[in-house]
Enzyme design. Structure first.
Site, mmCIF file in Angstrom:
data_model
loop_
_atom_site.group_PDB
_atom_site.id
_atom_site.type_symbol
_atom_site.label_atom_id
_atom_site.label_comp_id
_atom_site.label_asym_id
_atom_site.label_seq_id
_atom_site.Cartn_x
_atom_site.Cartn_y
_atom_site.Cartn_z
ATOM 1 N N HIS A 15 0.859 -1.209 0.000
ATOM 2 C CA HIS A 15 0.000 0.000 0.000
ATOM 3 C C HIS A 15 0.888 1.249 0.000
ATOM 4 O O HIS A 15 1.395 1.648 1.044
ATOM 5 C CB HIS A 15 -0.901 0.013 1.235
ATOM 6 N N HIS A 17 1.538 5.378 -1.864
ATOM 7 C CA HIS A 17 1.091 6.471 -2.746
ATOM 8 C C HIS A 17 2.316 7.108 -3.381
ATOM 9 O O HIS A 17 3.196 7.610 -2.668
ATOM 10 C CB HIS A 17 0.337 7.528 -1.936
ATOM 11 N N LYS A 101 -9.490 -0.652 -5.734
ATOM 12 C CA LYS A 101 -9.516 0.045 -4.441
ATOM 13 C C LYS A 101 -10.831 0.781 -4.245
ATOM 14 O O LYS A 101 -11.267 1.542 -5.116
ATOM 15 C CB LYS A 101 -8.348 1.045 -4.386
ATOM 16 N N HIS A 138 -10.518 1.291 1.811
ATOM 17 C CA HIS A 138 -10.322 2.329 2.828
ATOM 18 C C HIS A 138 -11.533 2.192 3.744
ATOM 19 O O HIS A 138 -12.643 2.566 3.369
ATOM 20 C CB HIS A 138 -10.234 3.728 2.205
ATOM 21 N N HIS A 176 -4.645 -0.303 6.009
ATOM 22 C CA HIS A 176 -4.198 0.545 7.123
ATOM 23 C C HIS A 176 -5.131 0.507 8.329
ATOM 24 O O HIS A 176 -5.707 1.522 8.720
ATOM 25 C CB HIS A 176 -3.957 1.999 6.688
ATOM 26 N N ASP A 249 1.287 2.872 3.468
ATOM 27 C CA ASP A 249 0.451 4.051 3.234
ATOM 28 C C ASP A 249 1.311 5.313 3.139
ATOM 29 O O ASP A 249 0.816 6.418 3.388
ATOM 30 C CB ASP A 249 -0.634 4.213 4.305
HETATM 31 O O1 DOR Z 1 -3.402 9.680 5.351
HETATM 32 C C1 DOR Z 1 -3.734 9.291 4.242
HETATM 33 N N1 DOR Z 1 -3.157 9.799 3.130
HETATM 34 N N2 DOR Z 1 -4.678 8.368 4.146
HETATM 35 C C2 DOR Z 1 -5.174 7.993 2.964
HETATM 36 O O2 DOR Z 1 -6.052 7.174 2.948
HETATM 37 C C3 DOR Z 1 -4.698 8.625 1.714
HETATM 38 C C4 DOR Z 1 -3.368 9.200 1.860
HETATM 39 C C5 DOR Z 1 -3.002 10.155 0.733
HETATM 40 O O3 DOR Z 1 -3.256 9.798 -0.427
HETATM 41 O O4 DOR Z 1 -2.454 11.215 0.999
HETATM 42 ZN ZN ZN Z 2 -3.458 5.016 1.379
#
Ligand code: DOR
Ligand code: ZN
Length: 346
Positions: A15, A17, A101, A138, A176, A249
């Site tokens: 997971h 980003h 997702k 989520h 998460h 995450d």
């Molecule tokens: O804290 C987070 N940031 N939780 C999420 O679900 C998305 C992530 C983000 O993309 O910045």
């Molecule tokens: Zn995330």
């Protein structure tokens, strides 16, 4: 005797980003230096909604992986109310796309295009179950009247339990997780239900974020909970139960976007993620359990081969940088910036 060196199969991040465009200059090398593979979250702007878009995004990520580093981005589609049912079969046939997702609309960063009511996408979910394509959730409700600290628990009761009743064989990852309720929920389900756990939810609780002044760099979603939940997460992560595996995450937001009257949610842990997990496991005397969590269970759940190369961690103090370059002239404050952790990847 306490272990001071551990060698483990190279871990994967189930997971992460990475964002898109210029951000990849920061995120792709950071992640690729730590992990063999990463599930690349699709909440970019615009979101990654089709297999064709996911393949194009994967190429953009690969273009930023440093020479000589093998990194295999695993892709995910962002589910919307309009996602065609036919996309699921395309995922099944794709060599690079692994999952879908669910972002409940409004739940977190770039979730505006998310699902407004899960019942609207039951036809797609039926196909996911049929083809055994993982559904990544989520897990928070978004109603404004629900307290932010209760949103995960309410999701279990109001969305997830009915979903699994309708689709008992659905292969599902509750992403998460942050509460004891979520951990126990996952334990009670069959083998088709698993969860990822972040380093911040293992290492910190809401006191770290709120006592002695608000620390915006600890703000993420789902939000850090009380210490008893942190303890349960540590217990299950270090329990060798294959339902729980690594998902950072890691989510980049510039310093200005975090240190703001309306600060963004997300912790950036990618550059030292495995060391942060090592710190958490070692703190509870379970460093020898790290490999299963970090390098075996996620691959097994996704039906992908385990990695074959190894990494070594040594117990030596490492200071996390106070900031990192991001975009054009901006900065990111990484998780635990300026603090010393006890493990270092060699
Ligand atoms: O804290 C987070 N940031 N939780 C999420 O679900 C998305 C992530 C983000 O993309 O910045
Ligand atoms: Zn995330």
């Amino acid at each position: 005797m306490a272990l001071n060196t551990i060698t483990l199969l190279q871990p994967d991040d189930w997971h992460a980003h990475l964002r898109d465009g210029l951000a990849l200059k920061r995120t792709a090398p950071d992640l690729a230096r730590q992990f063999a593979r990463a599930i690349c979250m699709p909440n970019t702007v615009p979101p990654v909604k089709t297999v064709a878009e996911a393949i194009a995004y994967r190429e953009r990520i690969l273009a930023h992986v440093p020479e000589g580093i093998a990194f295999d981005p695993r892709m995910v589609l962002y589910l919307t109310d309009q996602t065609p049912v036919s996309e699921v079969k395309k995922i099944k046939d794709s060599a690079h796309v692994n999952a879908v997702k669910l972002y409940p609309a409004g739940a977190t960063t770039n979730s505006d295009n998310g699902v407004s009511d899960i019942r609207k996408v039951y036809a797609v979910i039926e196909q996911l179950e049929e083809h055994q394509v993982p559904f990544l959730l989520h897990g928070e409700v978004t109603h404004s009247h629900v307290d932010i600290f209760d949103r995960e628990k309410r999701f279990l009761d109001e969305v997830l339990a009915p979903l699994l009743k309708q689709f008992p064989k659905l292969k599902l990852v509750l992403e998460h997780i942050t509460t004891s309720e979520a951990a126990h929920f996952v334990i009670e389900q069959d083998r088709n239900v698993a969860a990822t756990i972040t380093p911040q939810h293992l290492l910190f609780n809401r006191n770290d974020m709120l006592v002695g002044g608000i620390k915006p760099h600890f703000y993420c979603l789902p939000i850090l909970k009380r210490q008893t939940h942190q303890q349960t997460l540590l217990e299950v992560a270090t329990s060798s139960n294959p339902k729980f595996f690594l998902g950072t995450d890691s989510a980049p937001h510039s310093k200005d976007a975090k240190e703001n009257a309306c600060g963004c949610a997300g912790c950036y842990s990618a550059p030292t993620a495995i060391e942060l997990y090592a710190q958490a496991f070692d703190q509870v005397g379970k460093i020898e359990r790290l490999e299963g969590f970090a390098s075996h269970f996620g691959a097994d759940f996704y039906g992908l081969p385990r990695n074959t190369n190894s990494i070594t961690l040594v117990k030596e103090p490492q200071v996390i940088p106070t900031s990192l370059d991001y975009l054009d002239g901006e900065k990111i404050i990484p998780l635990y910036a300026g603090q010393t952790i006890q493990w270092r990847k060699v």
